[in-house]
Every structure is written in structure tokens, then in C-alpha cells.
Design a protein around this motif. Structure first.
Motif: not given
Ligand code: DON
Length: 583
Positions: A388, A390, A410, A429, A432, A461-462, A480-482
């Protein structure tokens, strides 16, 4: 059937709307008359996911720009050289600190006006495969063009043209495809190949360009030139907006030029809290990330995390138990206009005390016993995450300003559609939001009613851009990393403020993660020694190992003005740069 929330433990929660003000960028763009900065009393530092983007930021600082100028220039450079995550077609958040002033900018995407709660479900109410992640139906209304512009308008010093032109040059004159970009393109090739306009640019001759190729992006260059001349209106109306609407319709999307024109970024009150003697600021809703970091820090203080030995099973256990509780509360959150709870409730002394008192130091509490969801059957969340996209950037300048900014599409390359005539990827996005009630999203997050798809709403979001300071020392960091963003960010912060690590050391230490559901610790392969693993298992934790958790990117300004920068050696060695003020 949509799950209803049982609020046994949180019966007193009230509806909370955070104060917010909208900014409408003006036009036409005239160069600002603010003179270049005086000679820097501080060094400067830039950290990002790509060395070329970091160089761009350092050049801006060298030429008298401040951290806001550099942040915008780096974000735009990332939109060119790191197209898997850097963007004009996505959104993000930034926390800015200068002296006593702390500000938070929300340029999160919004749901298009014709979005509905059931838009990703078939007639039987089952999720339509990939609908919320692939193709423009997955795209929220982009916020980056407005967000970067208003950040510069409020805090930049250099003329707008100067902060856009480095990215324009990279798109027009070309940049070298990195092995990292090539790998990302390869791993997403199947999705990208579904859209002829994407394949034409990113899979010439049926395959991604090789690492080392000089790549020019003329359509993106034209868009950046218009953006440089006319600001975000260049993308929110006219031919670019028409191109986006046409591409979206052609592939089953609902995004319109009217959606683009209606988008507004929002300056919000930053979420401010403290921990272990440090002041901290992060993003408020619609990010849950700041709240998770704040709740975790507050609980960790109460359970005397700092008194346990560094690197011990006790510390890992306490981290996991605080995250389990903070992520459970995340279930209540969504766009601030619809959320069931906010900082007033979730950071109240009573609630934190109650949560912390409920932690058993010797035993894992099963997530099924952690409110706010008592009595519900918990869905099983997906295990593995898809790659993913970010990207975080952290910047300190010579004037004492720091910017901590996270932007996102995303997933890698967002929804996979590269808009012909505009030259950038649209995000995905919308995933989410809760796109299928009770089902985990891409990051395994199980979310609640407050985060349902509603026209115009911002998806939860996170992302957790953080600034922390004490006694003349300031740190800016994020990841990054959801769902792993707040936990990765918090661990690095703790390494700095509790352990006293060097910045790079703090970023590089192995990490673990837990998010309430699924009820498991995810640990980097080298994070837990056999003894600690056995200890955690004895306490009742299920543990799964994984590759890298997050990609933390940080800068620090020391009390004497010296700066440090750290990019994450797990992912991108070479993304950190420091500008020395003097000999
Ligand atoms: O806003 C959020 O929480 C997610 N869309 C973030 C996605 C993300 O960090 C992907 N990354 N590596």
C-alpha cells in the motif's frame, strides 16, 4: 446488516464536532513579496521516501525557503518520482510548528456527492470484488492540489512558482526510474494493465520501464505548469477536471468536475497532548492516528512503561495492551461531523484511567473482551496486507519551523487509473470507509457506523504526522503503513523520548504491531528474541511475523540548532539529508 454499536462502557459519549474553518485559495497567483529568510540560525533537515525529492527540499532550504516551502516542493517532487504514493490525485495531512504556533492541515479526500453507503455492494448486499480498491469508483475527491497550495499560502516564504518548478522540471526533463519504482510497477502490473491509459505510460511495450531509464512525463509536466500558473483551480476546473470526469465515467466511476470544484481543505485545531515530559501535536479527526498515539501514550504513562527494562517482554506486553484498547475505540470514529466520540471523551482522565486499570500486567486481554463492542460477534479480519502507498516527509528549516506531512493514494498507484490529459493517478481512498459492514478493510481494520460512506464525508484515516518538543528540542516524524502507522510512529517516538536513542537508531529498531482485530501481535522477524516470544505467548498473545512494519521518516532539531534526519533503512536508505548552517 449494519452492525450497531453497543455503548455499555461509553454510554456517556456525546456527539463531537471539531472546530474547523475552510479556506478558499485565491487567484490569480501572484508571487509573494516576502523576502528570503535571514541567515539560518539552525541547520535544516529533510527526510522523505526518495533521495531526489529530499535533494529538492534541501535546495529549497538553501535558497531561503522555509520548511513549508520545502514540504510543498518535496511533496510535488514525490508526485513525480514516487508516483506509487506521492500524488496530486490523493490527499493527506500536515502538522506545522513554528515557535509557539502549532497548526494542522487536513487535505483528506472526500466522498463524491453521489457516493452511497451501498455503492460497493451487490444486490445481495455482498461486497463487489475490488470495487472499493481498483478503478475510479474507489477514488475520493483529491485534496492534495488545494492542500499543498494553502500550506504554501499560509506559511511559505518563496514565490509559489519556485516551489512548484523543481517538480515541473523533473516531469519535463525526466528522472531516473529507481529499482524501488520498477518493483512497485511490477507488483501492480496486473492492475495497471486493466487501464489502457495507465499501461500506455507505465507499461510501455507491455512492461514497466527498467530501473535506470530516464522517464519523462509530459502530461504531468503540463498539469504542473498550469498548477504553477493558476494554483489548484487549474486542476479543479477546465480541461484537467474534464479529463478526470471523462476518465472516471469511462471506467465506471462517479467522480465529477463539480466534486473537484467543491473540494475544500480544512485548517483544524491540532490534537495536543503530552507524554513522558514531552509536548506532542498530531492530527485530529478525520485521522484516528493522532488519537491512537495520544491514548497509547497516556495509558503507557499510567502503567509506568518507562520503568520496565528497554527491550523487555513487559514493555511489549504493555504496548500491545494499550494499542488493543486504543484501536477498539477507533471503532467509534469517522469524519468529525459523524463521529461517536472525540478527544474530549477518549482522552479524558477518567477514560484513560479506566482503560489503564483494566490492563492485566501478566495476561493478554482477549480483544473480544475489550469494549466498545461488548456482546458482538467479532468478524475475523484479513491477515496479510496488500502493498500500500502512503508517504511521509519531515522537514526542519533554519527559522525554527518544522513540518510533518503524510500524503497518500492508499494502495500503490491508488485505484490504478492514470488520468490521460492530467498525468496522475487517482487514489482508492474510498476503501478507508466502511464499504461492507462488518468486513475488515485493506488493513484488516474493522470499523463502525461513524465511518460509513456519506456524500462529502472524509474517510477515517490512520495517518499520524507527529511533532514533539521539549526544552528547545523538536522532533517531526510519521510513517506509511495503514493501520501500522500510529504504532510504528509511537514506537519511534518512545525510542527517542524514553530510551534516549539517536534518531536513526530509533527509526531502525525492530517493531511490533497490534490493532485489536485481528487479535494477534504482528512482529518484524528480528523484533522478538526466542525468550521474549515465549514469554509473550505464555501471557496468551498470538504472534505472527512479517516483513517491515511502516516506514518512519523523521527529523530532529537539537537545542543548539543542529539537525538530524532519518529515513527508514528497512525501505529507503538515502532519503535523509541535513543542511549545515555553519562550519
Ligand atoms: O489514510 C489511511 O489510513 C490509509 N489510506 C493509509 C494507507 C497507507 O498508509 C498505505 N501505506 N503504505
Amino acid at each position: 446488516m449494519r452492525r450497531t454499536l453497543s455503548v455499555l462502557a461509553l454510554g456517556a459519549l456525546t456527539f463531537l464536532v471539531l472546530p474547523a474553518s475552510c479556506l478558499r485559495p485565491g487567484r490569480p497567483i501572484v508571487p509573494t513579496s516576502v523576502p528570503p529568510a535571514a541567515p539560518a540560525p539552525h541547520d535544516g533537515a529533510v527526510a522523505s521516501a526518495e533521495p531526489v525529492a529530499t535533494e529538492t527540499g534541501l535546495a529549497i532550504l538553501r535558497n531561503g525557503g522555509d520548511a513549508a516551502d520545502a514540504a510543498v516542493a518535496v511533496a510535488l517532487a514525490l508526485a513525480v518520482v514516487h508516483p506509487q504514493a506521492g500524488n496530486l490525485g490523493g490527499g493527506g495531512f500536515a502538522v506545522i510548528k513554528r515557535g509557539e504556533m502549532v497548526a494542522a492541515l487536513d487535505f483528506r479526500e472526500t466522498a463524491p456527492r453521489s457516493a452511497t453507503e451501498s455503492m460497493y455492494l451487490d444486490k445481495e448486499g455482498e461486497p463487489i470484488e475490488d470495487a472499493a480498491t481498483v478503478g475510479p469508483l474507489a477514488a475520493g475527491v483529491p485534496g492534495s492540489p488545494d492542500g499543498l497550495f494553502v500550506l504554501h499560502q499560509r506559511y511559505g516564504r518563496l514565490p509559489w512558482r519556485d516551489v512548484v518548478s523543481p517538480a515541473l522540471r523533473l516531469a519535463r526533463e525526466g528522472f531516473t526510474v529507481t529499482p524501488r519504482l520498477r518493483e512497485a510497477l511490477e507488483s501492480y502490473q496486473e492492475t495497471l494493465a486493466r487501464f489502457p491509459e495507465t499501461a500506455k505510460v507505465w507499461l510501455p511495450d507491455g512492461a514497466p520501464p527498467r530501473a535506470g531509464t530516464l522517464l519523462r512525463l509530459p502530461e504531468l509536466a503540463a498539469t504542473l505548469e498550469a498548477y504553477m500558473k493558476h494554483g489548484p483551480d487549474a486542476l479543479k476546473g477546465g480541461t484537467a477536471a474534464a479529463a478526470i470526469e471523462t476518465a472516471s465515467r469511462a471506467h465506471g466511476g462517479v467522480l465529477t468536475a463539480a466534486d473537484l470544484a467543491a473540494y475544500r481543505p480544512v485548517w483544524r485545531e491540532p490534537l495536543r497532548f503530552s507524554g513522558f515530559g514531552w509536548n506532542v501535536a498530531s492530527m485530529p479527526l478525520p485521522s484516528s492516528g493522532g488519537l491512537i498515539v495520544a491514548q497509547s501514550l497516556a495509558m503507557l504513562e499510567r502503567v509506568r512503561f518507562d520503568e520496565r527494562p528497554a527491550g523487555s517482554a513487559d514493555r511489549d506486553h504493555l504496548l500491545v495492551e494499550t494499542w488493543r484498547r486504543a484501536f477498539a475505540d477507533r471503532f467509534l470514529l469517522g469524519d468529525p461531523a459523524h463521529t461517536r466520540a472525540g478527544p474530549g471523551q477518549l482522552l479524558s482522565v477518567d477514560w484513560i484511567a479506566r482503560r489503564a486499570a483494566d490492563i492485566d500486567e501478566a495476561k493478554a486481554t482477549p480483544s473480544s473482551q475489550v469494549s466498545p463492542w461488548p456482546g458482538e460477534r467479532l468478524p475475523q479480519a484479513a491477515g496479510a496486507m496488500k502493498p500500500a502507498a502512503t508517504t511521509h516527509l519531515s522537514i526542519a528549516d533554519g527559522t525554527g519551523m518544522v513540518v510533518s506531512m503524510t500524503t497518500t493514494l492508499n494502495e500503490w498507484f491508488g485505484c490504478g487509473l492514470y488520468v490521460a490529459g492530467a498525468g496522475f493517478f487517482l487514489n482508492d481512498e474510498m476503501d478507508d470507509f466502511v464499504t461492507a459492514p462488518g468486513q475488515p478493510n485493506l488493513y484488516g481494520l474493522v470499523q463502525g457506523e461513524a465511518n460509513a460512506v456519506r456524500p462529502g464525508a472524509r474517510m477515517l484515516s490512520s495517518m499520524s504526522p507527529v511533532v514533539a518538543w521539549r526544552d528547545g528540542e523538536t522532533v517531526a516524524l510519521g510513517s506509511r503503513g495503514g493501520s501500522r502507522i500510529p504504532t510504528a510512529t509511537l514506537q519511534v517516538l518512545l525510542n527517542l523520548i524514553v530510551n534516549g536513542d539517536q534518531l536513526q537508531q530509533a527509526v531502525d529498531r525492530p517493531r511490533i504491531h497490534h490493532q485489536w482485530l485481528p487479535d494477534e501481535i504482528v512482529a518484524e522477524t528480528d523484533a522478538l528474541s526466542p525468550g521474549i516470544l515465549a514469554d509473550l505467548q505464555r501471557r496468551g498473545h498470538r504472534v505472527r511475523t512479517t516483513g517491515g512494519l511502516g516506514e518512519v521518516i523523521a527529523v530532529r532539531v537539537r537545542p543548539d540548532g543542529r539537525c538530524e534526519a532519518a529515513a527508514d533503512n528497512r525501505r529507503n536508505p538515502g532519503g535523509a539529508g541535513v543542511l549545515a548552517a555553519g562550519p
